[in-house]
Enzyme design. Structure first.
Site, mmCIF file in Angstrom:
data_model
loop_
_atom_site.group_PDB
_atom_site.id
_atom_site.type_symbol
_atom_site.label_atom_id
_atom_site.label_comp_id
_atom_site.label_asym_id
_atom_site.label_seq_id
_atom_site.Cartn_x
_atom_site.Cartn_y
_atom_site.Cartn_z
ATOM 1 N N GLU A 70 12.869 17.834 3.946
ATOM 2 C CA GLU A 70 12.356 16.683 4.705
ATOM 3 C C GLU A 70 12.083 15.514 3.762
ATOM 4 O OE1 GLU A 70 8.703 18.013 6.510
ATOM 5 O OE2 GLU A 70 9.660 19.751 7.417
ATOM 6 N N LYS B 290 9.572 12.786 2.132
ATOM 7 C CA LYS B 290 8.131 12.714 1.887
ATOM 8 C C LYS B 290 7.691 11.268 2.097
ATOM 9 C CE LYS B 290 4.441 14.268 -1.032
ATOM 10 N NZ LYS B 290 3.688 13.026 -1.001
ATOM 11 N N ASP C 200 5.567 7.916 2.477
ATOM 12 C CA ASP C 200 4.503 7.383 1.641
ATOM 13 C C ASP C 200 3.489 6.700 2.544
ATOM 14 O OD1 ASP C 200 3.327 7.073 -0.720
ATOM 15 O OD2 ASP C 200 4.703 5.574 -1.525
ATOM 16 N N TYR D 229 5.355 9.938 11.730
ATOM 17 C CA TYR D 229 6.282 11.069 11.795
ATOM 18 C C TYR D 229 5.485 12.372 11.725
ATOM 19 C CZ TYR D 229 10.811 8.779 11.232
ATOM 20 O OH TYR D 229 11.954 8.066 11.433
ATOM 21 N N LYS E 213 9.532 14.858 -6.279
ATOM 22 C CA LYS E 213 9.386 13.394 -6.289
ATOM 23 C C LYS E 213 10.616 12.682 -6.855
ATOM 24 C CE LYS E 213 4.661 12.799 -5.644
ATOM 25 N NZ LYS E 213 3.620 11.834 -5.843
ATOM 26 N N CYS F 214 8.085 -30.726 -19.690
ATOM 27 C CA CYS F 214 9.084 -29.656 -19.810
ATOM 28 C C CYS F 214 8.935 -28.985 -21.186
ATOM 29 C CB CYS F 214 10.486 -30.257 -19.664
ATOM 30 S SG CYS F 214 11.797 -29.111 -20.124
ATOM 31 N N CYS G 281 12.340 -30.054 -23.351
ATOM 32 C CA CYS G 281 12.693 -31.412 -23.789
ATOM 33 C C CYS G 281 11.500 -32.363 -23.793
ATOM 34 C CB CYS G 281 13.817 -31.977 -22.927
ATOM 35 S SG CYS G 281 13.285 -32.399 -21.261
ATOM 36 N N CYS H 133 11.719 -30.282 -14.267
ATOM 37 C CA CYS H 133 11.828 -31.150 -15.436
ATOM 38 C C CYS H 133 12.614 -32.379 -14.995
ATOM 39 C CB CYS H 133 12.575 -30.411 -16.543
ATOM 40 S SG CYS H 133 13.262 -31.499 -17.788
ATOM 41 N N CYS I 44 17.888 -32.951 -20.990
ATOM 42 C CA CYS I 44 17.187 -31.697 -21.324
ATOM 43 C C CYS I 44 18.214 -30.659 -21.775
ATOM 44 C CB CYS I 44 16.418 -31.200 -20.096
ATOM 45 S SG CYS I 44 15.661 -29.585 -20.358
HETATM 46 N N1 5U1 Z 1 7.589 15.915 5.144
HETATM 47 C C1 5U1 Z 1 6.429 16.416 4.713
HETATM 48 N N2 5U1 Z 1 5.525 15.707 4.034
HETATM 49 N N3 5U1 Z 1 4.512 16.557 3.785
HETATM 50 C C2 5U1 Z 1 3.334 16.336 3.128
HETATM 51 N N4 5U1 Z 1 6.013 17.671 4.892
HETATM 52 C C3 5U1 Z 1 4.802 17.769 4.311
HETATM 53 N N5 5U1 Z 1 3.980 18.833 4.205
HETATM 54 C C4 5U1 Z 1 2.814 18.658 3.566
HETATM 55 C C5 5U1 Z 1 2.461 17.399 3.015
HETATM 56 C C6 5U1 Z 1 1.180 17.220 2.313
HETATM 57 O O1 5U1 Z 1 1.937 19.678 3.417
HETATM 58 C C7 5U1 Z 1 2.260 20.962 3.961
HETATM 59 C C8 5U1 Z 1 3.245 21.670 3.114
HETATM 60 C C9 5U1 Z 1 0.962 21.721 4.007
#
Ligand code: 5U1
Length: 681
Positions: free
Chosen positions: A121, A123, A125, A235, A326, A420, A423, A438, A444
């Protein structure tokens, strides 16, 4: 085992530091260091505690998942703890191999045993959230907090359009775990709005460092009215308590069920057999990362079988059946060694932060543009400051924010110089403009050097060997003042320059001679008229057919050229009204520069007019520029990314995510032969 005093002191110091940064991050939403640095400190402490278990203290930041509960929110005890995820520190392919090997060892599998099935999957942010549905209705949303007790953010989460308030067909009790995040375009829009508010004098408003901080700030905003104005997405990737409902055997089946019940699940989640397929996923997502509409910081691998997950269990609060793999960090800390002012071809002065070299986003960064004085003040960047530098993909590195606590006393506010730096002419900022310029023009030397380099570049007159160092020397030695001087150079002028041998000098003269046979678009572009890029130069040449027509065109006539608006028309007209510019053109013609001229607007029909083409990968014989030139000459628009509007994708060797996208969207894909056939009509 006795613990050396040095290690004990270091562990104490690390704990203090991590507590501080965790509070800044989780409670105040004002991180002072990038995640990568936090992770590094965290791992250093983890390693010490693993080496000397006697160092382990219950209040160590390694013993809990996240930050503290905010005073303003009610506390929620999670029925099933919200676990953290182990991070595979090795960012290369071996990260996936290490994980697979660990899982196989824990399960007692041998070399010849079948591969394990995983789910891979993205990850995201953002901020981890637990949603509790009872009878299909959203009754509570909570942050992770310390994994056991989080904050009740139900009111704010209810404002997130992507999170259903009611599910269809879900079990009577269902806790969904996932990530609230902010899309990149939403983040840009939000910051734009914030900037407007600040410009209008609003107090207590700030811009956000990155989408994750903006999302976290919105979820933990005490005023749901403000949270509602922050565009968030969600998600689902896991679950906590489930009561009733069907039984599932795999993680993947359960994710699909979440989708059926109405929760957003990512369509980039895949099944992968063994380490090789995990590696392939990591690499494919890595290529795609910059083109995604949201930030991710890696991928996650999970054992698919729920029975095997149970068998593998946990270590502290991290499951043994999952790992986060990562990508290289896109943000790092460094210091500003100086702020220099760079003079561009049009005289624009650009403040540039010279940085202590730092490895970020896969390259070593030493400079970052600060754009203009307002931008320096908005970010309040000062010499000596510690700053967060971000570099994502091919994007130019930028200073995202200053770490205010690390500022030395007395650090001076930056001001653009009144003259400038090259120059000494006055540097002026016109009303309503963000840039200082300038006023020295071609007096220049910086502007002169840029003008010559622009004229000589590959896309203009293509004078091979006439690079920055040589132009610097020639302008500084006074050998060249104007463009025609280039064609009056003799061998003696050149060999007199530092480190210029006979052979190199002859090569430069030959390149100059060769450049005399050119095309009208290249010549026009090479003149460096403000607002006239390659495509406008091509349009002008096509429309007028010859140079004299352009030289004498009125603004009204110029406005007849496709895509030429009033600003561009004024700029072209003003350029050709300047006697010294006409003089330069006459002298260049007298030096022998020539090109084919045609009849005005007697244009051949353009076979690819209205078509959009994307180039990806390496073609067998054509360079990217050559292919682009051919396509544009046939009237096509060459775009950088694939969308539903793309007509063709021309793909060569090692084509990346653009090719995948073309397949996904069903866009016609051509190789070099196909491209030639297309051009031939
Ligand atoms: N896609 C995904 N991100 N994520 C973050 N799955 C997922 N699972 C997580 C975390 C912290 O923790 C479980 C494995 C417990």
């Amino acid at each position: 085992m006795s613990i050396p005093a040095r290690d004990r002191e270091r562990a104490d110091a690390l704990r203090e530091l991590l507590h501080h940064h965790s509070h800044q991050y989780y409670v105040l939403d004002t991180p002072e260091i990038p995640d990568a640095e936090y992770d590094q400190l965290f791992r250093e402490l983890q390693a010490l505690e693993e080496k000397y278990p006697g160092l382990l203290a219950p209040d160590s930041p390694t013993q809990r998942v996240g930050g503290k509960t905010l005073e303003g929110f009610a506390k929620v005890r999670h029925k099933v703890p919200m676990l953290s995820i182990r991070t595979e520190t090795d960012i290369e392919a071996s990260g996936a191999r290490n994980f697979d090997a660990r899982v196989r060892r824990e399960l007692g599998l041998k070399d010849g045993d079948p591969a394990i099935e995983y789910v891979a999957e993205l990850k995201f942010d953002g901020l981890a959230i637990s949603l509790r549905y009872e009878g299909g209705v959203l009754v509570q949303a909570a942050t992770r907090g310390d994994g056991e007790v989080g904050e009740d953010v139900t009111q704010n989460i209810r404002t997130v359009g992507q999170i259903p308030l009611k599910l269809r067909g879900a079990p009577p009790v269902l806790e969904v775990r996932g990530e609230v995040y902010m899309r990149r375009d939403d983040f840009e829009r939000l910051n734009e709005l914030q900037r407007e508010k600040i410009a209008r004098g609003a107090k207590n408003e700030k811009t956000f460092v990155n989408p994750r901080n903006a999302a976290a700030g919105a979820v933990r905003q005490l005023d749901p009215g403000i949270a509602r104005q922050r565009p968030l997405s969600f998600y689902a990737y896991g679950w906590g308590e489930i009561e009733g409902g069907p039984a599932f055997e795999t993680h993947y089946e359960l994710l699909q069920a979440l989708g059926r019940w109405g929760l957003p699940v990512s369509d980039r989640t895949v099944l992968a057999m063994g380490a090789d397929e995990l590696i392939a996923y990591h690499q494919a997502v890595g290529r795609e990362r910059d083109g995604l509409p949201f930030d991710i910081d890696g991928v996650v691998y999970k054992v698919n079988s729920l029975a095997l997950q149970k068998q593998l269990g946990f270590v502290t609060r991290e499951p043994r059946w999952a790992v986060a793999h990562k990508f290289p960090a896109q943000e790092q800390l460094t210091t500003v060694e100086s702020i220099d002012v760079y003079v561009g071809r049009t005289g624009k002065l650009t403040p540039v932060a010279r940085l202590k070299p730092v490895f970020v986003g896969g390259v070593t960064v030493t400079n970052a543009t600060l754009h203009n004085e307002d931008e320096v003040h908005r970010k309040d960047v000062r010499v000596g400051d510690t700053v967060i530098v971000r570099r994502a993909g091919d994007v130019i590195p930028e200073v995202v924010a200053v770490v205010p606590d690390r500022r030395a006393a007395g650090a001076a506010v930056f001001h653009m110089p009144a003259t400038c730096p090259v120059c000494g002419s006055a540097a002026l900022r016109e009303e309503g403009e963000a840039d200082h310029r300038c006023t020295g023009g071609l007096f220049c030397s910086a502007q002169r050097k840029h003008a010559i380099l622009h004229f000589a570049q590959r896309r203009a007159l293509d004078i091979e060997g006439l690079g920055e160092k040589l132009v610097d020397q020639m302008v500084d030695a006074g050998v060249i003042r104007t463009l025609p001087d280039l064609y009056r150079l003799g061998l003696a002028n050149l060999v007199a320059l530092d480190r210029m041998g006979d052979k190199s000098a002859q090569n430069v003269l030959a390149a100059l001679e060769k450049s005399k046979a050119t095309t009208l678009p290249r010549f026009l572009y090479g003149l460096g008229i403000r607002h006239v890029g390659e495509s406008t130069a091509r349009d002008l040449a096509r429309h007028f057919g010859n140079l004299d027509g352009i030289l004498d065109a009125s603004v009204e006539q110029l406005l007849q050229v496709p895509d030429v608006g009033p600003v561009v028309a004024e700029s072209i007209h003003a350029f050709f009204r300047q006697p010294h510019n006409r003089e330069v053109i006459e002298q260049l013609r007298a030096c022998g520069l020539h090109w084919e001229e045609g009849e005005p607007a007697a244009r051949a029909p353009q076979p690819l007019s209205g078509k959009t083409v994307v180039l990806t990968g390496t073609l067998p014989t054509l360079s990217r520029d050559e292919a682009k030139e051919l396509l544009e000459a046939a009237g096509a628009k060459v775009a950088g990314s694939v969308s539903k509007k793309t007509d063709y994708v021309v793909a060569g060797a090692e084509a990346g995510s653009k090719l995948d996208k073309a397949r996904e969207l069903g866009v016609a894909i051509l190789d070099e032969d196909g491209l030639r056939q297309l051009l031939a009509g």
